[in-house]
Design a protein around this motif. Structure first.
Motif, PDB file in Angstrom:
ATOM      1  N   ASN A 135       3.118   3.823  -1.422  1.00  0.00           N
ATOM      2  CA  ASN A 135       2.957   4.316  -3.061  1.00  0.00           C
ATOM      3  C   ASN A 135       4.234   5.159  -3.196  1.00  0.00           C
TER       4      ASN A 135
ATOM      5  N   GLN B  71       4.477   6.554  -6.541  1.00  0.00           N
ATOM      6  CA  GLN B  71       3.861   7.587  -7.672  1.00  0.00           C
ATOM      7  C   GLN B  71       2.824   7.986  -7.238  1.00  0.00           C
ATOM      8  N   ASP B  72       2.148   8.641  -8.175  1.00  0.00           N
ATOM      9  CA  ASP B  72       0.568   9.179  -8.017  1.00  0.00           C
ATOM     10  C   ASP B  72       0.792  10.436  -7.031  1.00  0.00           C
TER      11      ASP B  72
ATOM     12  N   ASP C  53       0.824  -1.248  -0.034  1.00  0.00           N
ATOM     13  CA  ASP C  53       0.069  -0.056  -0.008  1.00  0.00           C
ATOM     14  C   ASP C  53       0.724   1.212   0.042  1.00  0.00           C
TER      15      ASP C  53
END
Lengths: 361, 350, 570
Positions: free
Chosen positions: A285, A287-288, A283
């Protein structure tokens, strides 16, 4: 499973003591008709004890068990309605496969022809039609366990109990048989309880999972619920992998971890409470980053190639000395040129963050 | 197995009679064979013969033998005093029966024809508690071959046996278990006096190789050359000699101890009628002829014939045995004997 | 309100009383029957015997007076010393011989191993008395090799040591062979790679590896010799030992109280040895469970030949012992008429019960094997696989192990005390075949029980659960699965009981009656009466019977193995 579904097995306030040792502490549980339930937990958690209590093999010290509306609490195994399969197969070595399967039928004084027909059906069911004349020792482990399954189903019991049925098998056979058992259960619609310590097995096979620890049920839920929202840090830790970081509740929906503040749901905690913040490696991350909540700077301390993805060990002030693991896709690592020593921002999405009371000790 | 066949045979025989005659049940119980438990110290090879002779007259009474050495049968009877298992004792040393009489364990009974017996062989009480069968007589078995090999002179007296030349060459029965052993010891004490007797045994003890459990073993061992000299009894010596053993049977010059084999009914037996029939038989002339096969002196006057291989002059050599004295002092003598000799292997006393 | 809550809680806390099913009732009834059997046949007699040792002749309690009398009688006390010294000496000798023999069989490439294995078992087929009788013919005063003793007498410690060594040899050998066969070959490879010398390897690998086996064998052998009475009875001469003392006190003087005292004295070292052995065995099992690679010996000419020589000597001794017994039995009148005849087989004119004794023995052995196997195996099954009665079951297991620590004579004497009491409702079995069978089953209960337990432990523990779930009563599964699968063990138990029933003297010597005389007791009594050759003849009859049964057992076991090959081996 909708809550209106008929309860088939009702367990109320079950306690089992072995001398001074309490193996089950006040267990209550409902199993619905046709459901596939897994008892999951580490060894010694009481899952097998619970299964044996349901079977009447080791009757509970206190509490009640009801099956199909009938109180079976005190009944001996022979007066209950279940079929059972053990890890060791427990096939009778001196009887052929057919005779093993027919064992429970023969005692019912059914006509010979009827028995033969039924055995044939069951052999078909477990795809062992041509192995009937063989002895168990002449079959592979997987085949033997299928015979055991057929034997357990021969008398069409209302409840199928599986005690670590796949643990003695090779990894590949295990995966194959998982599917087969699940398939069979679905076709026959028999209420099934399986004991396992293998979370993957539980996640793939069960309609609902009962996670047990130290004689207590920690959580009951669908695989998605159990995995996605573990009710306790034990469940979180036992199923899948999970990062745990100590912290404090700063204010409503905001916690402090090391030097950072993270947004998350703080329901159940008050300001100033010490907590443990938990998030799964997959979970985390990298990126984004357009959502700018919960973004922290991290440094790659270690990078391990695991085939389909990389496991990165993250350091940095954000985690106040605690190492945190994150799974990065091969694609991402290649694209971002991530290596040991790389520094990059990562995001801990607030909806994936779980809070638990702080670990003791 | 044999017994089983015998039993079934007998039962089927009975069945035939009863079908021929009256009601089934009545006859079955009437014709049922009686089992008599008979304790004895008679030599095993004679038991079957005795039983057979008795069964010729009384086919319905079956003898169940319990056989052992005299001392053991005696001890067994005493031990079972409160719960006797024997019905009759047939063939046990008279001294032992006197002891049982003193303990109140014998049933007085004057068997048919008891007046025909030599008075010496019948208990003085009336009715008598026991009746004698025959006399069994101590003697020394000397293996001539082994004697020559070891250069041993042939002993002629008891005192000779204390000669150091015989060291380790003499075997005698343990009087605690063997009746022969006891009659030896009691005769020495009578002949040499209490003090002289023990002195003699002290000296003899030096030459003893070992003490045996049974009274016949010393002679059997002499016969097979395991020992050159065995203190035993004449009957055994004669038997072994008949088998071809190089034995000389010696009657020591001082005189020889002897004891009677005798018969008595045990008080409290539930089979008194059968027991009486048995005792009646044991004093018949026919029975005495049977005893005479092995024993030179029997209770029925005029029956005794010379027994092959028996030494000459037995009657003259037999001491005037004081049975009452032997019986009353039996326990004391045995205890003293045991404390003095019953551990040949004890390390030399400091 | 509070009351209702409390009441509800109380109801909830109520301990669940499992309903007892028909299966449970049957199981419990059988368990009770076996428990009562063990209580009546083991515990109560032993208790009676022990209480006798603190009573006077009239039955009054006198504390330890009998014991102080016993220990103040030098002759009796001396027997204890004799028993100890003989047992220790013989144990040491037999351990050395056994170790070399077992080493040759397991760790060398000596030829004719099968032959040496067969020969080593021979003493098991005969009563312990046979060794003593043979020794008389070899080394007695008319013995063939008398000169070898250099003027010493065979009657006494020499004879007892030799005779005991002969009959305990196979008992020790079986244990040591097992110990030597489980050593891990990898340890030798390791030792080799470290360039340890052969000698060093021997002392650092071989000896530690079978240490427990040797200790265990030592204690077993010690107990066997310490409590045996056959050999000292025959060749003991006037050398008194504890076991012969009991015999003298009980049979010779009917002094039961003193017999009980000696029994208690005899029980002490036997119990100590037994406890040590149990502890050691547990450690041995721990060693076993490690995953070991079996050791395969490599040929070594010098070693193999010298081992062949050693084993040949031992084998010749064993054959000489049994061969001499047979020869002496056939000789008409030793040593003066060496012509062959069957005169010594005319048992009916000898002490001891004649041919009837022989047939009685076979009958007794068959009953013992039959009923013993049934009782032992079902007992072990219920103790191992039964449900409920948890405490009761573990107590039963303890009781089942007890008889091993009880010397046969002690057991026999205990039976006299217990069963011959006029108030005992079981009094009627006294003096019958039944009491002989019961005594023999109990005497050899433990080893049979452990054999059964070992076999049952190898069975899947869930067979009973499965059959309950299939609503099949446990006894059907017992008959259809448990017994067939354990058949080899069942046969082992029966042959063990049969052989021992044929050869045992110690327990039954106090218990036989005139119409239940036994062959082994006849051997003893004939020897006692000086009829040594007939005693040898009877002993050989026992040996042939046992050998025949043994062969039948091997054939049967092989037959079963062949028939069940399909399901026994993967």
């Amino acid at each position: 499973m909708d809550s209106a579904a008929k309860s088939y097995l009702k367990i109320e306030n079950l306690v089992k003591k072995f001398g001074d040792f309490t193996a089950l502490r006040d267990i209550s549980l409902d199993v619905h008709e046709g459901e596939f339930v897994c008892f999951l937990g580490p060894s010694g958690c009481g899952k097998t004890t619970l299964l044996r209590a349901i079977a009447g093999l080791d009757i509970q010290t206190h509490g009640r068990i009801e099956q199909d509306g009938k109180d079976i609490s005190t009944l001996p195994p022979a007066e209950r309605d279940f079929g059972i399969v053990f890890q060791s197969y427990a096939l009778f070595p001196n009887l052929s496969v057919e005779r093993n399967i027919a064992y429970g039928l023969e005692n019912r004084k059914l006509p010979r022809l009827e028995i033969e027909t039924r055995v044939g059906e069951l052999l078909d069911l477990v795809s062992l039609r041509d192995q009937g004349k063989k002895y168990p020792a002449q079959l592979s482990g997987g085949q033997q366990q299928r015979v055991a399954l057929a034997r357990a189903m021969a008398t069409s019991p209302g409840l199928l109990l599986l005690d670590e049925p796949l643990s003695a098998l090779d990894a590949r056979v295990r995966v194959h048989l998982r599917g087969e058992i699940k398939d069979l259960q679905r076709r026959l619609g028999v209420t099934t309880i399986m004991v396992t310590h293998d979370q993957e097995e539980a996640l793939t096979m069960a309609d609902r999972i009962v996670v047990m620890n130290h004689g207590v049920i920690d959580q009951v839920g669908t695989p998605q619920e159990i995995y996605g929202a573990p009710a306790t840090s034990f469940v979180a830790d036992f199923i899948g992998s999970m990062n745990f970081i100590p912290g404090l509740v700063a204010e409503k929906n905001r916690v402090k971890v090391g030097g950072f503040a993270l947004d998350c749901d703080t329901r159940g905690f008050s300001d100033g409470d010490a907590i443990t913040v938990a998030i799964r490696p997959e979970d985390i991350n990298a990126q984004d980053m357009e959502h700018d909540d919960n973004v922290v700077d991290a440094e790659i301390v270690h990078l391990q190639f695991l085939g389909s993805f990389y496991r990165a060990e993250l350091g940095g002030t954000a985690f106040s000395g605690h190492e945190v693991e994150a799974n990065f896709s091969v694609n991402l690592v290649r694209r971002k040129n991530i290596d040991i020593g790389s520094k990059l921002p990562i995001r801990l999405p607030s909806r994936h963050i779980q809070l638990y009371p702080p670990f003791e000790g | 197995m044999l017994q089983y066949f015998r039993n079934t045979f007998k039962k089927s025989g009975a069945a035939r009679t009863l079908v021929a005659s009256a009601g089934l049940l009545v006859a079955a119980s009437a014709a049922q064979a009686v089992d008599l438990t008979v304790y004895t110290a008679v030599e095993a090879e004679d038991l079957k013969k005795y039983a057979k002779a008795f069964n010729k007259i009384n086919p319905d009474i079956k003898i169940k033998w319990v056989r052992d050495s005299t001392g053991i049968v005696t001890a067994k009877l005493l031990a079972e005093k409160n719960n006797p298992r024997a019905d009759v004792v047939w063939g046990l040393a008279a001294t032992s029966l006197m002891l049982l009489k003193a303990e109140g364990m014998t049933e007085p009974y004057a068997p048919m024809g008891v007046d025909k017996l030599d008075k010496k062989f019948v208990d003085a009480d009336s009715p008598p508690h026991w009746t004698g069968m025959d006399a069994w007589i101590a003697s020394v078995c000397f293996n001539t071959v082994e004697g020559k090999k070891h250069g041993l002179p042939v002993p002629t007296s008891w005192k000779d046996l204390t000669n150091p030349v015989y060291k380790g060459h003499v075997v005698m029965p343990n009087p605690n278990s063997s009746g022969t052993g006891f009659l030896d010891v009691s005769s020495w004490l009578q002949m040499f006096g209490e003090e002289g007797g023990w002195k003699f045994m002290d000296a003899l003890h030096q030459n003893i190789n070992w003490y045996t459990h049974s009274g016949s073993k010393p002679c059997k061992q002499a016969a097979s050359g395991e020992t050159p000299i065995g203190i035993s009894f004449a009957f055994r010596g004669a038997k072994s000699k008949a088998k071809g053993a190089p034995l000389e049977i010696i009657l020591p010059s001082e005189g020889i101890g002897w004891d009677m084999e005798a018969t008595a009914i045990i008080k409290g037996t539930k089979k008194l009628a059968a027991a009486k029939k048995l005792v009646d038989f044991t004093i018949t002339r026919e029975a005495n002829v049977m005893y005479n096969k092995g024993y030179a002196v029997v209770a029925y006057p005029g029956v005794a014939k010379k027994v092959k291989y028996f030494p000459e002059g037995i009657l003259a050599a037999m001491i005037d045995n004081k049975f009452e004295w032997a019986a009353t002092n039996r326990k004391r003598i045995l205890t003293k004997w045991q404390s003095r000799y019953d551990s040949k292997s004890l390390p030399k006393k400091k | 309100m509070a009351d209702t809550i409390q009441a509800a809680q109380a109801a909830q806390r109520a301990v669940v009383r499992p309903k007892i099913s028909r299966d449970d009732w049957i199981m419990r009834s059988i368990m009770v029957v076996i428990g009562v059997f063990l209580l009546v046949a083991v515990l109560l007699p032993l208790y009676t015997m022990m209480s006798k040792s603190v009573e006077d002749k009239g039955g009054g309690f006198i504390g330890l007076a009998n014991f102080s009398e016993y220990f103040s009688t030098p002759a009796l006390f001396n027997s204890a010393f004799n028993s100890l010294s003989i047992s220790i000496t013989t144990t040491i000798i037999i351990l050395i011989v056994t170790f070399i023999y077992a080493y040759a069989l397991t760790r060398t490439c000596m030829p004719f191993k099968w032959f040496f294995k067969v020969v080593a078992v021979v003493p098991l087929l005969t009563p312990s008395l046979l060794g003593g009788i043979s020794l008389i013919y070899w080394f007695g005063n008319q013995g063939v090799l008398k000169e070898l003793l250099l003027g010493e007498k065979i009657y006494g410690p020499i004879g007892i040591t030799m005779g005991s060594a002969y009959w305990v040899f196979p008992h020790a050998l079986m244990i040591v062979i097992t110990a030597l066969s489980i050593t891990d070959a990898r340890l030798y490879e390791a030792s080799d790679s470290l360039r340890a010398s052969k000698l060093k390897t021997f002392f650092t690998v071989t000896i530690p590896g079978c240490k427990y086996g040797l200790i265990s064998a030592g204690f077993v052998v010690f107990t066997l010799i310490f409590t045996d009475f056959g050999v000292p009875k025959v060749v003991g001469g006037n050398y008194n030992m504890l076991a012969t003392d009991i015999y003298k006190q009980v049979i010779g003087q009917q002094n039961f109280q003193m017999g009980a005292v000696v029994s208690v004295v005899l029980l002490v070292p036997a119990v100590i040895a037994f406890s040590v052995d149990r502890i050691v065995q547990r450690k041995q099992i721990a060693l076993l469970s490690a995953r070991a690679v079996p050791y395969t010996p490599k040929p070594s000419r010098g070693r193999d030949l010298s081992m062949l020589a050693f084993c040949s000597v031992i084998a010749i001794i064993i054959i000489a012992m049994i061969g001499m017994a047979q020869y002496a039995a056939l000789v008409t009148f030793w040593p003066y008429n060496l012509e062959f005849s069957l005169a010594n087989y005319d048992f009916d004119v000898m002490d001891g019960g004649g041919w009837e004794a022989f047939w009685n023995s076979i009958e007794m052995a068959l009953y013992t094997a039959l009923f013993g196997t049934i009782i032992v195996f079902s007992g072990a099954y219920l103790m191992e696989k039964g449900r409920g009665f948890t405490t009761g079951r573990s107590i039963l297991h303890m009781v089942a192990i007890t008889p091993l620590a009880v010397p046969g004579m002690v057991l026999g004497l205990a039976y006299i005390f217990f069963f011959n009491h006029p108030d005992n409702p079981l009094h009627f079995i006294y003096g019958t075949m039944t009491i002989l069978v019961v005594a023999t089953i109990v005497h050899f209960y433990t080893v049979s029980h452990l054999t059964a337990v070992t076999a049952l432990k190898q069975m899947d523990p869930e067979f009973e659960s499965v059959s309950a779930s299939l609503k099949t009563p446990f006894y059907k599964t017992f008959a259809r699965v448990t017994v067939p699968v354990c058949l080899p063990a069942v046969f082992d138990i029966s042959i063990y009981l049969f052989l021992n029933a044929m050869t045992t003297v110690s327990a039954v010597v106090f218990l036989y009656a005139s119409d239940t005389t036994l062959a082994s007791v006849a051997v003893l009594n004939m020897d006692d009466a000086g009829d040594v050759a007939p005693a040898a003849a009877m002993a050989m009859m026992i040996a042939y019977t046992c050998a025949a049964m043994r062969i039948a057992h091997v054939v049967l076991t092989r037959g079963i193995a062949r028939k069940t090959q399909a399901w026994r081996h993967q």
